[in-house]
Each structure stands twice: as C-alpha cells, then as structure tokens.
Design a protein around this motif. Structure first.
Motif, PDB file in Angstrom:
ATOM      1  N   THR A 118      -2.591   5.583  -1.128  1.00 43.70           N
ATOM      2  CA  THR A 118      -2.821   4.197  -0.693  1.00 43.70           C
ATOM      3  C   THR A 118      -1.905   3.862   0.487  1.00 43.70           C
ATOM      4  OG1 THR A 118      -1.094   3.283  -2.131  1.00 43.70           O
ATOM      5  CG2 THR A 118      -3.326   3.353  -3.048  1.00 43.70           C
ATOM      6  N   GLY A 119      -2.229   2.777   1.163  1.00 41.81           N
ATOM      7  CA  GLY A 119      -1.365   2.288   2.230  1.00 41.81           C
ATOM      8  C   GLY A 119      -0.021   1.824   1.687  1.00 41.81           C
ATOM      9  N   THR A 120      -0.045   1.259   0.499  1.00 41.77           N
ATOM     10  CA  THR A 120       1.206   0.820  -0.149  1.00 41.77           C
ATOM     11  C   THR A 120       2.170   1.988  -0.277  1.00 41.77           C
ATOM     12  OG1 THR A 120       0.205  -0.988  -1.396  1.00 41.77           O
ATOM     13  CG2 THR A 120       2.157   0.015  -2.367  1.00 41.77           C
ATOM     14  N   VAL A 162      -2.124   0.766   8.913  1.00 40.50           N
ATOM     15  CA  VAL A 162      -3.097   0.891   7.822  1.00 40.50           C
ATOM     16  C   VAL A 162      -4.406   0.178   8.208  1.00 40.50           C
ATOM     17  CG1 VAL A 162      -3.560   0.169   5.433  1.00 40.50           C
ATOM     18  CG2 VAL A 162      -1.399   1.270   5.996  1.00 40.50           C
ATOM     19  N   VAL A 163      -4.289  -0.971   8.853  1.00 42.25           N
ATOM     20  CA  VAL A 163      -5.491  -1.679   9.327  1.00 42.25           C
ATOM     21  C   VAL A 163      -5.779  -1.369  10.800  1.00 42.25           C
ATOM     22  CG1 VAL A 163      -6.456  -3.959   9.863  1.00 42.25           C
ATOM     23  CG2 VAL A 163      -5.353  -3.560   7.662  1.00 42.25           C
ATOM     24  N   LYS A 170      -6.899   3.145   4.748  1.00 39.39           N
ATOM     25  CA  LYS A 170      -8.216   2.565   5.004  1.00 39.39           C
ATOM     26  C   LYS A 170      -9.234   3.544   5.621  1.00 39.39           C
ATOM     27  CE  LYS A 170      -6.500  -1.820   4.276  1.00 39.39           C
ATOM     28  NZ  LYS A 170      -6.863  -2.819   3.317  1.00 39.39           N
ATOM     29  N   TYR A 212       1.957  -8.653   5.653  1.00 40.97           N
ATOM     30  CA  TYR A 212       1.630  -7.802   4.507  1.00 40.97           C
ATOM     31  C   TYR A 212       1.754  -6.326   4.867  1.00 40.97           C
ATOM     32  CZ  TYR A 212      -0.857  -6.080   0.382  1.00 40.97           C
ATOM     33  OH  TYR A 212      -1.184  -5.436  -0.786  1.00 40.97           O
ATOM     34  N   HIS A 213       2.530  -5.614   4.037  1.00 48.48           N
ATOM     35  CA  HIS A 213       2.631  -4.158   4.216  1.00 48.48           C
ATOM     36  C   HIS A 213       2.397  -3.448   2.881  1.00 48.48           C
ATOM     37  CE1 HIS A 213       4.177  -4.363   8.341  1.00 48.48           C
ATOM     38  NE2 HIS A 213       5.031  -5.291   7.948  1.00 48.48           N
ATOM     39  N   GLY A 214       1.585  -4.034   1.989  1.00 50.88           N
ATOM     40  CA  GLY A 214       1.343  -3.416   0.696  1.00 50.88           C
ATOM     41  C   GLY A 214       2.278  -3.964  -0.367  1.00 50.88           C
ATOM     42  N   ASP A 224       3.758  -4.431  12.129  1.00 51.43           N
ATOM     43  CA  ASP A 224       2.294  -4.363  12.241  1.00 51.43           C
ATOM     44  C   ASP A 224       1.960  -4.956  13.606  1.00 51.43           C
ATOM     45  OD1 ASP A 224      -0.464  -4.877  12.210  1.00 51.43           O
ATOM     46  OD2 ASP A 224      -0.505  -5.502  10.124  1.00 51.43           O
ATOM     47  N   ASP A 246       3.072   0.102  11.044  1.00 44.41           N
ATOM     48  CA  ASP A 246       2.084   0.068   9.971  1.00 44.41           C
ATOM     49  C   ASP A 246       0.699  -0.085  10.591  1.00 44.41           C
ATOM     50  OD1 ASP A 246       0.477  -0.371   7.815  1.00 44.41           O
ATOM     51  OD2 ASP A 246       1.702  -1.952   6.910  1.00 44.41           O
ATOM     52  N   VAL A 289       3.670   3.135   3.100  1.00 39.45           N
ATOM     53  CA  VAL A 289       4.793   2.302   3.556  1.00 39.45           C
ATOM     54  C   VAL A 289       6.041   2.606   2.721  1.00 39.45           C
ATOM     55  CG1 VAL A 289       5.621  -0.082   3.730  1.00 39.45           C
ATOM     56  CG2 VAL A 289       3.292   0.482   4.480  1.00 39.45           C
TER      57      VAL A 289
HETATM   58  C1  PLP Z   1      -1.089  -3.702   7.105  1.00 41.87           C
HETATM   59  C2  PLP Z   1      -1.251  -3.169   5.722  1.00 41.87           C
HETATM   60  N1  PLP Z   1      -0.344  -2.301   5.232  1.00 41.87           N
HETATM   61  C3  PLP Z   1      -0.458  -1.772   4.007  1.00 41.87           C
HETATM   62  C4  PLP Z   1      -1.501  -2.119   3.175  1.00 41.87           C
HETATM   63  C5  PLP Z   1      -1.602  -1.547   1.800  1.00 41.87           C
HETATM   64  O1  PLP Z   1      -2.677  -0.675   1.695  1.00 41.87           O
HETATM   65  P1  PLP Z   1      -3.352  -0.370   0.273  1.00 41.87           P
HETATM   66  O2  PLP Z   1      -4.117  -1.597  -0.140  1.00 41.87           O
HETATM   67  O3  PLP Z   1      -4.212   0.818   0.509  1.00 41.87           O
HETATM   68  O4  PLP Z   1      -2.233  -0.088  -0.686  1.00 41.87           O
HETATM   69  C6  PLP Z   1      -2.475  -3.008   3.631  1.00 41.87           C
HETATM   70  C7  PLP Z   1      -3.606  -3.394   2.776  1.00 41.87           C
HETATM   71  O5  PLP Z   1      -4.431  -4.231   3.077  1.00 41.87           O
HETATM   72  C8  PLP Z   1      -2.328  -3.580   4.928  1.00 41.87           C
HETATM   73  O6  PLP Z   1      -3.227  -4.482   5.385  1.00 41.87           O
END
Ligand code: PLP
Length: 449
Positions: free
Chosen positions: A119-121, A250-251, A275, A147-149, A215, A248, A124
C-alpha cells in the motif's frame, strides 16, 4: 434505471442494514462511507460503474485515482486471468517483480533502485524508517493537513482545527483519538508553499531532521501544485542539512511519465508510489537513489530496514501492474492531461452558468473543487472554506450528482481515466450544472460562498 439516492427501498439501503450487523457503523472502509447509507457496487466497466440497484454512473473517483485505465481493462483482465491459473502467492521471488520494476525505473532519474510493498501507507512508512536509519535522526517534517497514508507519524496534523493552529507556526496535533502524544514532538509541521515560514521552522530543527515528506499536488490544500520556490527550498534545505527528501507520488505519479518530479524538475532521495502502478490491485513501492535505497539492502546481513510483507510483490499485483504501466505511455498521459484541462473548464463553466462561486484547481487528470471565494493555497484556506459551508455544499452536490449519473468524491477530488473522452466531459458539465441548479431549487444557497 432511475432509482434516486437516497431511497430506503433500494437494495443498497438493505445491504447497509445487513452490514451494520457485521461492521462497526456498517462500514469497513472509511472512504466508501456515505450518509444515510452506502452505495454498493455490482460491476464496473470502462469509465462507468453500476450499483446493485442497476444504476449506472460515470466514475470520476476511480477508487481514489488507482484506476488510470478505468475498470476491467481487457489487457489487465487477461493478465490477471493468466496469472491466476499459475498461482497467486509464493515465497519465491517472481520474474514479474523484476519486469514491473524495469517498467518504472527508467521513468525518473531518481529511481535508481526500487522496493515493492502492498500500500501507499506502507511505502511512506518504510521511506520514513529508511530516512531515520540512514541519518540516525528521528524527526520528520511534513505540510499541515496533507495526507500521506495511515502511518502514525504521517497522519499527524491531518485535520487540526483553528484552536490547534497555534498563534504563529503550525503545531503538531494527533489525528486519531489516543494518538501517542510523544510522537508529535518528532513531526515538524510546516505550511504548504509558504517558503518564509517553512524556512524559519526548519531552521529551528536544524541537524535533527531525518526527512521532509512532500506531496507536489496535495489535494487537501485545494489542488494547486507546489511552487518552484517551495520545491527548491525543500530540496536545498534537506540536502544541506543532511536529511532526505521524500516525495510522495502515490497519487501524482499519474501526472507524467515520471510523475510530478519530471514535470516540476524535483529530484528526491526517495519517492513513494502506489495506486496506478498496481493496475487496480493493492500496491505500494519505494523508488530512490542507490545511496538512499541501501537502507533495504540485506546482502551483508540484516538490512537497516528489513522491509518485507506477506503480500509484497504478489504475482497478481505484479501482473496487473505490468499490464497497466505498459499502457501508461507518453501519448496516453498527454491525452488524459489535455482532457483534464477540458474537464476543469467544463466544471468551472457549470459553476459560472449556475451562478455559484467555487474554485476548480488540480493538475493533469486531477480535478479539485472547493466552495471558496478565492483559490485556496493551503490546508487552512480549505479548512476555512469548508467550515463556512463548503464541506456541506460538497456533500450535497455529490448526492445530486449521483442522481445525474456522476460519481464524485465529497472530498472535492475527481479524476479521469483513459476510457473517457470529450463526450464524458460534456456529460460531466451537464450533470454538474443540473446538480448545482437542483441545490438552488432545494434552498441550499446559504451553503455557497
Ligand atoms: C498522497 C498519498 N499518500 C499515501 C496514500 C496512502 O496510500 P494507500 O491508501 O494505498 O495506503 C494516499 C492514499 O490515498 C495518498 O493520497
């Protein structure tokens, strides 16, 4: 099919009652929660999603940006079907993990080495752990409200209210009830795109920072991109101070061939991904310089950060990811980003025609709506606009959009997928105008800025 939302006699409403008997409050995922009940999906194809009551809508959420190619893309379906017959998880490495990494590596010059996670969480979290291991420091810096997870450190000050803002610099505030007080001291909070304040705050923690997590287009700040001056400050300061810059993406990886970093000329030490690189399956990844990624190197015994996970680089995700990334070409990106310009214009035009003030920002295929008088620049601008009625206006707009064939997030974020074309953007404009007019008819003008 024209079932209206909300409808207590719908199948979704009945499923929600059933869900309440197994899930707390009826929900197992915060993002899908909706009042008065959640809508349940039956199937999705291309850019359209059909719920269990048979209502089809244009999907502008795309599972919060994962579905770059929409739903059930034939190449991704074929890759998944083929892999499913060969096994769905083993404790051997698989060639497909190398193949997906090879598709990602050439896209940005900072991607010298890669690690997958689920996952993105997690991405990070592991990036922060790596920065701490490499620097021997514990503090990280991040922008307020971004938001970074769900990693404890990453979600500090995700939604502070004005009482917690402090009189001067942003302060660090726990997000969940019971967030461990002591970790707040290790998370330095700065305002997005505010060079002067950020430099002053960072100087106070000189020699103590392991990393700055940034981000480049934080949607919770309204969708404006990082300014070149701010990106340079973060890069130059971290380099000088011996800290790592974690970008970050992820998006934002959906914004360009190598994500936001290639668009804006940023060279981070570690990038977090997720993602779109999983083709719709659970995924996360870290991509960084060889030096930074040594934190995960276990060739000489225990790695500084022995990052692992039962589902890391699982073959189904790798198969879907390969099929997805092969289609994330320069041309596909150029077409989708151009469509993004049209989508933002169509949404802005709908607001203008309805006589409602809002700000429509975002980059590439991301569209962010904020009910605000002025373009928001940071978390506090968005907070103030939402508190003044904007959050409720967005929720009401999304409900009406559902009844005009459009699925949009009440966070204000919408995104495009490659099966979309100009016809779908026209549909969006028509639905947006009708929904805003319906809000007026329903006497909700008091929520508008
Ligand atoms: C910028 C950003 N970082 C990290 C995450 C976390 O990703 P995940 O939902 O896959 O854990 C998200 C999720 O939306 C995000 O938008």
């Amino acid at each position: 099919m024209t079932i209206r939302f909300p409808d207590p006699s719908s199948r979704s409403a009945a499923l929600f009652e059933r869900a309440k008997r197994v899930f707390p409050g009826g929900s197992t995922r915060g993002q899908t929660y909706m009042r008065p009940y959640m809508i349940y999906a039956r199937e999705a194809k291309g850019c359209r999603i059909t719920d269990v009551d048979g209502v089809e809508r244009l999907d502008f959420i795309n599972n919060f940006t994962t579905q770059f190619h929409g739903h059930s893309h034939p190449a991704i379906v074929a890759a998944l079907q083929s892999q499913a017959t060969k096994g769905t998880g083993f404790n051997f490495a698989s060639e497909s993990e190398i193949e997906l990494a090879e598709l990602i590596q050439p896209r940005a010059k900072s991607f010298e080495r890669i690690r997958f996670c689920s996952t993105g969480t997690e991405a990070v979290m592991h990036a922060i752990k790596a920065a701490r291991a490499l620097t021997g420091r514990t503090k990280i810096a991040k922008c307020e409200g971004v938001y970074h997870g769900a990693y404890d450190y990453a979600e500090i000050s995700l939604d502070p209210d004005p009482q917690a803002w402090g009189h001067d610099d942003p302060s660090s505030v726990g997000f969940t009830k019971g967030a461990v007080e002591s970790i707040r001291d290790d998370v330095v909070m700065v305002p997005f795109n505010d060079v002067v304040t950020t430099r002053r705050v960072l100087e106070k923690h000189k020699g103590q920072l392991a990393a700055f997590v940034l981000d480049a287009v934080p949607t919770r700040c309204g969708g404006a991109p990082v300014t070149p001056a701010y990106a340079s400050l973060v890069r130059d300061y971290t380099r000088k101070d011996g800290a790592l810059m974690i970008l970050d993406e992820v998006v934002t990886f959906r914004l360009g061939l190598g994500g936001a970093q290639t668009l804006y000329g940023i060279t981070p030490d570690i990038t977090t991904l997720g993602k779109i690189i999983g083709g719709g399956l659970p995924v996360g990844a870290l991509a960084g310089t060889s030096a930074a990624m040594t934190a995960f190197d276990q060739t000489n015994g225990k790695a500084a950060v022995p990052q692992s996970g039962t589902f890391t680089a699982n073959p189904l995700t790798m198969a879907a990811g390969i099929a997805s990334m092969m289609l994330v070409t320069k041309d596909a990106l150029a077409r989708l980003n151009a469509l993004g310009v049209k989508a933002r214009a169509a949404v802005s035009e709908a607001f203008r025609a309805a006589g409602v003030t809002a700000q429509v920002l975002g980059e590439g295929s991301l569209i962010v709506i904020t009910f605000a008088k002025e373009p928001p620049e940071n978390y506090r601008d968005v907070y103030r606009a939402n508190a003044a009625g904007g959050a409720q206006a967005m929720e009401e707009l999304c409900k009406r959009l559902l009844n005009h064939g459009v699925f949009w997030s009440n966070t204000g974020l919408g995104c495009l997928s490659t099966p979309m074309g100009e016809a779908e953007i026209d549909e969006l404009g028509v639905a947006m105008l009708a929904s805003l007019r319906a809000m007026k008819t329903d006497g909700l003008e008091r929520l508008f800025p």
